[in-house]
Write a protein that holds these residues in place. Structure first.
Motif, PDB file in Angstrom:
ATOM      1  N   LYS A 123     -20.194 -54.114  39.478  1.00 44.68           N
ATOM      2  CA  LYS A 123     -21.094 -54.343  40.602  1.00 44.68           C
ATOM      3  C   LYS A 123     -22.513 -53.970  40.204  1.00 44.68           C
ATOM      4  O   LYS A 123     -22.725 -52.954  39.546  1.00 44.68           O
ATOM      5  CB  LYS A 123     -20.585 -53.432  41.725  1.00 44.68           C
ATOM      6  N   LEU A 124     -23.480 -54.791  40.608  1.00 44.54           N
ATOM      7  CA  LEU A 124     -24.869 -54.556  40.236  1.00 44.54           C
ATOM      8  C   LEU A 124     -25.736 -54.554  41.493  1.00 44.54           C
ATOM      9  O   LEU A 124     -25.595 -55.428  42.342  1.00 44.54           O
ATOM     10  CB  LEU A 124     -25.305 -55.693  39.314  1.00 44.54           C
ATOM     11  N   ALA A 125     -26.613 -53.550  41.616  1.00 44.25           N
ATOM     12  CA  ALA A 125     -27.570 -53.526  42.716  1.00 44.25           C
ATOM     13  C   ALA A 125     -28.969 -53.570  42.117  1.00 44.25           C
ATOM     14  O   ALA A 125     -29.293 -52.778  41.238  1.00 44.25           O
ATOM     15  CB  ALA A 125     -27.390 -52.262  43.554  1.00 44.25           C
ATOM     16  N   ILE A 126     -29.756 -54.534  42.558  1.00 43.37           N
ATOM     17  CA  ILE A 126     -31.100 -54.696  42.014  1.00 43.37           C
ATOM     18  C   ILE A 126     -32.102 -54.448  43.130  1.00 43.37           C
ATOM     19  O   ILE A 126     -32.018 -55.061  44.199  1.00 43.37           O
ATOM     20  CB  ILE A 126     -31.285 -56.114  41.440  1.00 43.37           C
ATOM     21  N   ILE A 127     -33.024 -53.527  42.903  1.00 42.74           N
ATOM     22  CA  ILE A 127     -34.054 -53.236  43.889  1.00 42.74           C
ATOM     23  C   ILE A 127     -35.340 -53.918  43.431  1.00 42.74           C
ATOM     24  O   ILE A 127     -35.849 -53.635  42.345  1.00 42.74           O
ATOM     25  CB  ILE A 127     -34.277 -51.715  44.011  1.00 42.74           C
ATOM     26  N   CYS A 128     -35.838 -54.854  44.227  1.00 41.55           N
ATOM     27  CA  CYS A 128     -37.064 -55.567  43.860  1.00 41.55           C
ATOM     28  C   CYS A 128     -38.204 -55.010  44.689  1.00 41.55           C
ATOM     29  O   CYS A 128     -38.204 -55.118  45.917  1.00 41.55           O
ATOM     30  CB  CYS A 128     -36.908 -57.060  44.141  1.00 41.55           C
ATOM     31  N   SER A 129     -39.179 -54.392  44.027  1.00 40.93           N
ATOM     32  CA  SER A 129     -40.256 -53.726  44.767  1.00 40.93           C
ATOM     33  C   SER A 129     -41.628 -54.346  44.496  1.00 40.93           C
ATOM     34  O   SER A 129     -42.625 -53.838  44.954  1.00 40.93           O
ATOM     35  CB  SER A 129     -40.296 -52.243  44.403  1.00 40.93           C
ATOM     36  N   LYS A 130     -41.640 -55.437  43.719  1.00 41.75           N
ATOM     37  CA  LYS A 130     -42.927 -56.032  43.355  1.00 41.75           C
ATOM     38  C   LYS A 130     -43.033 -57.472  43.849  1.00 41.75           C
ATOM     39  O   LYS A 130     -42.046 -58.206  43.828  1.00 41.75           O
ATOM     40  CB  LYS A 130     -43.091 -56.021  41.826  1.00 41.75           C
ATOM     41  N   GLY A 131     -44.234 -57.860  44.231  1.00 35.33           N
ATOM     42  CA  GLY A 131     -44.413 -59.193  44.817  1.00 35.33           C
ATOM     43  C   GLY A 131     -45.189 -60.159  43.952  1.00 35.33           C
ATOM     44  O   GLY A 131     -45.574 -61.230  44.408  1.00 35.33           O
ATOM     45  N   SER A 132     -45.439 -59.787  42.691  1.00 33.69           N
ATOM     46  CA  SER A 132     -46.165 -60.737  41.853  1.00 33.69           C
ATOM     47  C   SER A 132     -45.171 -61.655  41.151  1.00 33.69           C
ATOM     48  O   SER A 132     -44.002 -61.304  40.962  1.00 33.69           O
ATOM     49  CB  SER A 132     -47.058 -60.013  40.845  1.00 33.69           C
ATOM     50  N   LEU A 133     -45.648 -62.819  40.775  1.00 32.67           N
ATOM     51  CA  LEU A 133     -44.759 -63.847  40.213  1.00 32.67           C
ATOM     52  C   LEU A 133     -44.013 -63.350  38.975  1.00 32.67           C
ATOM     53  O   LEU A 133     -42.813 -63.571  38.823  1.00 32.67           O
ATOM     54  CB  LEU A 133     -45.600 -65.086  39.868  1.00 32.67           C
TER      55      LEU A 133
ATOM     56  N   MET B 186     -43.078 -66.691  49.863  1.00 35.16           N
ATOM     57  CA  MET B 186     -42.258 -66.779  48.645  1.00 35.16           C
ATOM     58  C   MET B 186     -42.605 -67.954  47.725  1.00 35.16           C
ATOM     59  O   MET B 186     -42.359 -67.883  46.529  1.00 35.16           O
ATOM     60  CB  MET B 186     -40.769 -66.797  49.007  1.00 35.16           C
ATOM     61  N   ASP B 187     -43.182 -69.007  48.286  1.00 37.04           N
ATOM     62  CA  ASP B 187     -43.546 -70.146  47.436  1.00 37.04           C
ATOM     63  C   ASP B 187     -44.918 -69.975  46.798  1.00 37.04           C
ATOM     64  O   ASP B 187     -45.358 -70.823  46.025  1.00 37.04           O
ATOM     65  CB  ASP B 187     -43.524 -71.438  48.261  1.00 37.04           C
ATOM     66  N   ASN B 188     -45.598 -68.896  47.169  1.00 40.22           N
ATOM     67  CA  ASN B 188     -46.977 -68.719  46.697  1.00 40.22           C
ATOM     68  C   ASN B 188     -47.194 -67.397  45.972  1.00 40.22           C
ATOM     69  O   ASN B 188     -48.292 -66.827  46.036  1.00 40.22           O
ATOM     70  CB  ASN B 188     -47.935 -68.799  47.895  1.00 40.22           C
ATOM     71  N   LEU B 189     -46.197 -66.885  45.295  1.00 36.63           N
ATOM     72  CA  LEU B 189     -46.397 -65.646  44.537  1.00 36.63           C
ATOM     73  C   LEU B 189     -47.348 -65.938  43.376  1.00 36.63           C
ATOM     74  O   LEU B 189     -47.374 -67.039  42.845  1.00 36.63           O
ATOM     75  CB  LEU B 189     -45.057 -65.122  44.002  1.00 36.63           C
ATOM     76  N   LYS B 190     -48.106 -64.909  43.001  1.00 41.16           N
ATOM     77  CA  LYS B 190     -49.138 -65.127  41.984  1.00 41.16           C
ATOM     78  C   LYS B 190     -49.062 -64.095  40.876  1.00 41.16           C
ATOM     79  O   LYS B 190     -48.480 -63.024  41.044  1.00 41.16           O
ATOM     80  CB  LYS B 190     -50.522 -65.030  42.641  1.00 41.16           C
TER      81      LYS B 190
END
Lengths: 156, 105
Positions: free
Chosen positions: A8-18, A55-59
């Motif tokens: 089992k894998l848990a991934i924490i995504c804390s960044k909003g850049s592309l 979400m379609d406009n990450l930079k």
């Protein structure tokens, strides 16, 4: 095959850049392709990955990013972020990796679970309706602890 | 390389059970490996995926990524994961008699 314990894998995504959106999605997808259970928790700026209108406009910005090799004095010029973003999107497409929305849908279709962080959402005045429809639930940190029990955790 | 008997034929396999030589593959071998992978019966949809993979391997020299399979074969992600549950990437390649896939997508 044998009745071994489900990895089992848990991934924490804390960044909003592309550039920081992709590592989490690539790993989640790779895990699913290998038969590993996947939970993705989006917190703070990572919420941008699952906020429907963002979400379609990450930079990606070259400013303050020594890896991109562009002098900061040039990186502040108007249009530099747009240029870097468009270049990176082209490179991503060349490798046949889908855009963020399609990639997350692929992860959901493959059985991956996506969650929004309640505290970050409250702070940014967001509700479940603002999120990508593939997001399963909004969770508090303690609920995430329950869900991620026994999982290997990756923080990005 | 070790060899083993699958469906009455002795074939070369690697340590993880992937066929070393895709030309040694047969439909009977596919059926037997599928059973080892927990898929009792290969349906038409399974065969559609397997045949796409073999044709694509022939044309391009490497096993297709799952992304490529879903884009080109007409079988979508959800269906692919239903057909080959719990880790479709390796299962598809093994059953299709191709090497272990190395793609990241």
């Amino acid at each position: 095959m044998s009745e071994e314990k489900q990895r089992k894998l848990a991934i924490i995504c804390s960044k909003g850049s592309l550039d920081m959106a992709y590592p989490g999605m690539v790993l989640a997808n790779a895990a699913l392709m290998s038969g590993i259970e996947v939970h993705m928790f989006f917190t703070f700026w990572g919420l941008d990955m699952i906020v429907d209108r963002k979400m379609d406009n990450l930079k990606i910005t070259p400013l303050g990013n020594p890896s991109m090799g562009m002098p900061n004095l040039l990186s502040i010029l108007p249009g530099m972020t747009a240029m870097a973003t468009s270049m990176m999107k082209k490179e991503i497409a060349k490798l046949d990796f889908p855009p963020v929305r399609e990639f997350l849908q692929m992860i959901v279709d493959a059985g991956g679970h996506l969650y929004g962080c309640k505290m970050s959402m409250d702070m940014m005045k967001l509700t479940k309706e603002d999120l990508f429809p593939g997001v399963e639930r909004v969770l508090g940190a303690m609920e995430f602890m329950e869900i991620s029990e026994g999982a290997q955790i990756i923080f990005i | 390389m070790p060899s083993r008997e699958i469906a009455g034929k002795v074939v070369e396999v690697d340590a993880e059970g992937f066929l070393c030589n895709p030309d040694e593959w047969s439909k009977e071998i596919a059926e037997e490996i599928a059973r080892e992978e927990g898929i009792e019966q290969l349906t038409d949809l399974h065969w559609k995926v397997i045949e796409f993979c073999r044709a694509d391997f022939k044309a391009r020299g490497e096993p297709p990524t799952l992304r490529r399979i879903t884009k080109e074969s007409g079988v979508d992600t959800k269906t692919l994961y239903t057909l080959f549950p719990k880790g479709p990437a390796k299962k598809v390649a093994r059953i299709a008699g191709l090497g272990k896939p190395t793609g990241c997508i």
